[in-house]
Write an enzyme that holds these catalytic residues in place. Structure first.
Site, mmCIF file in Angstrom:
data_model
loop_
_atom_site.group_PDB
_atom_site.id
_atom_site.type_symbol
_atom_site.label_atom_id
_atom_site.label_comp_id
_atom_site.label_asym_id
_atom_site.label_seq_id
_atom_site.Cartn_x
_atom_site.Cartn_y
_atom_site.Cartn_z
ATOM 1 N N VAL A 43 0.658 -1.416 0.096
ATOM 2 C CA VAL A 43 0.012 -0.282 -0.079
ATOM 3 C C VAL A 43 0.901 1.425 -0.055
ATOM 4 O O VAL A 43 0.565 2.211 -0.649
ATOM 5 C CB VAL A 43 -0.779 0.142 1.025
ATOM 6 C CG1 VAL A 43 -1.706 1.246 1.379
ATOM 7 C CG2 VAL A 43 -1.992 -1.225 1.115
ATOM 8 N N CYS A 44 1.936 1.268 0.763
ATOM 9 C CA CYS A 44 2.612 2.427 1.084
ATOM 10 C C CYS A 44 3.175 2.778 -0.369
ATOM 11 O O CYS A 44 3.372 3.732 -0.949
ATOM 12 C CB CYS A 44 3.897 2.247 1.997
ATOM 13 S SG CYS A 44 3.455 1.687 3.225
ATOM 14 N N SER A 45 3.912 1.645 -1.194
ATOM 15 C CA SER A 45 4.611 2.052 -2.466
ATOM 16 C C SER A 45 3.572 2.523 -3.257
ATOM 17 O O SER A 45 3.844 3.299 -4.080
ATOM 18 C CB SER A 45 5.422 1.071 -3.042
ATOM 19 O OG SER A 45 5.461 -0.361 -2.020
#
Lengths: 153, 174
Positions: A43-45
């Site tokens: 999700v972060c990337s």
């Protein structure tokens, strides 16, 4: 989360292996602080890749984006290189999570930052904030709406 | 909320007066969009005239270096009335979206290659792709594929069974 309309607390964190960035160095620009749990996680990337692609829209509003997580400066360097990021990642690594705590977005259970956004005006005053559910990429529309609103005043 | 709403400027497929307008923000080089492509085809077939499908470009160039080029190619094909043929061909040949790969697709679709080669360099087409992208960002798209059903974002499961089930639920009389 910190309340709106107060001065964003000053901090200084490593932006590269040998260089620190202080928030006060960004005075005169609007600043988007994007706290996120971890480099490399899915999700972060996606969130950071999206912001990388929306930088030009942020710049139109005189806003600089800064990503912050508890990963080390070396980890950030590899992550940014791999994803071809054109913005700064700051390492809230030592003492771990100190800046995240200062901004009330540290998750003690996971030992990571929460997924949280702050938008600061040219004078470093907090004008907008958002705490996203940890597994959900909050997108960029909230940031852009906030920046647009700031232009009206 | 979708901004701007679907209009005649968009690429649409299906019945104009359909109950369901399904819009995808997609990236031709994104593997998830490639995965969604045959699912959407099946859903379109199942729902027939109850569905209008709309596609807008959302290329994330730093992750997918050929994505903008592919999106521009679809817009260039549209100028020769072959938008959807190119759209399909790009997803079916996602493994090779190099310029040579794209020209091969253009040739196989019977496009006027001289016009196509010139059109894919037009700044207007790049601008159209960028406008699509900006509209997606402003609408809250956080990655691809990004779906909107009747202008509302849809974040749930888009695998065939759950997606079809959800859409069919919208057709039932209240």
């Amino acid at each position: 989360m910190l309340p709106l309309h107060i001065s964003a607390p000053e901090f200084s964190l490593f932006a590269t292996p040998d260089q620190k960035l202080s928030l006060s160095e960004l005075k005169g620009k609007r600043v988007i602080l994007a706290f996120y749990p971890a480099d490399w996680s899915v999700v972060c990337s996606d969130q950071m890749s999206l912001y990388n692609a929306t930088l030009k829209f942020f710049h139109k509003y005189n806003a600089e984006l800064v990503g912050i997580s508890v990963d080390s400066k070396w980890c950030h360097m590899a992550f940014a290189k791999d994803r071809k990021f054109h913005f700064t990642l700051l390492a809230d690594f030592n003492p771990k999570g100190a800046v995240s705590r200062l901004y009330d977005v540290y998750d003690d259970v996971e030992g990571e930052c929460k997924r949280a956004l702050y938008v600061l005006d040219e004078n470093g005053i907090i004008r907008w904030s958002y705490l996203s559910p940890v597994g959900i990429n909050p997108g960029a529309d909230g940031i852009l709406d906030a920046l647009e609103e700031m232009n009206k005043k | 909320m979708l901004k701007p709403p679907v209009s005649e400027k968009d690429h649409e497929q299906g019945a104009k007066d359909a109950t369901i307008v399904l819009l995808e923000y997609g990236d031709y080089q994104c593997p998830h969009c490639g995965h969604a492509y045959p699912i959407l085809k099946k859903i379109q077939k199942q729902l027939g005239d109850d569905l209008l499908f709309v596609f807008r470009n959302f290329p994330i160039e730093e992750s997918h270096p050929d994505a903008v080029k592919a999106a521009v190619a679809s817009e260039a094909a549209a100028l020769q009335n072959k938008y959807w043929q190119m759209h399909d061909a790009l997803f079916e040949h996602q493994y090779d979206l190099s310029i040579d790969g794209i020209l091969k697709l253009a040739k196989s679709l019977g496009l006027d290659l001289r016009k196509f080669t010139s059109d894919i360099q037009q700044s207007e087409l790049f601008q159209k792709v960028e406008n699509d992208f900006e509209s997606g960002v402003r609408s809250g798209v956080n990655g691809t594929p990004g779906f909107f059903i009747n202008a509302q974002p849809y974040y749930e499961d888009w695998e065939y069974d759950p997606f079809l089930h959800h859409l069919k639920g919208l057709l039932r009389p209240k």
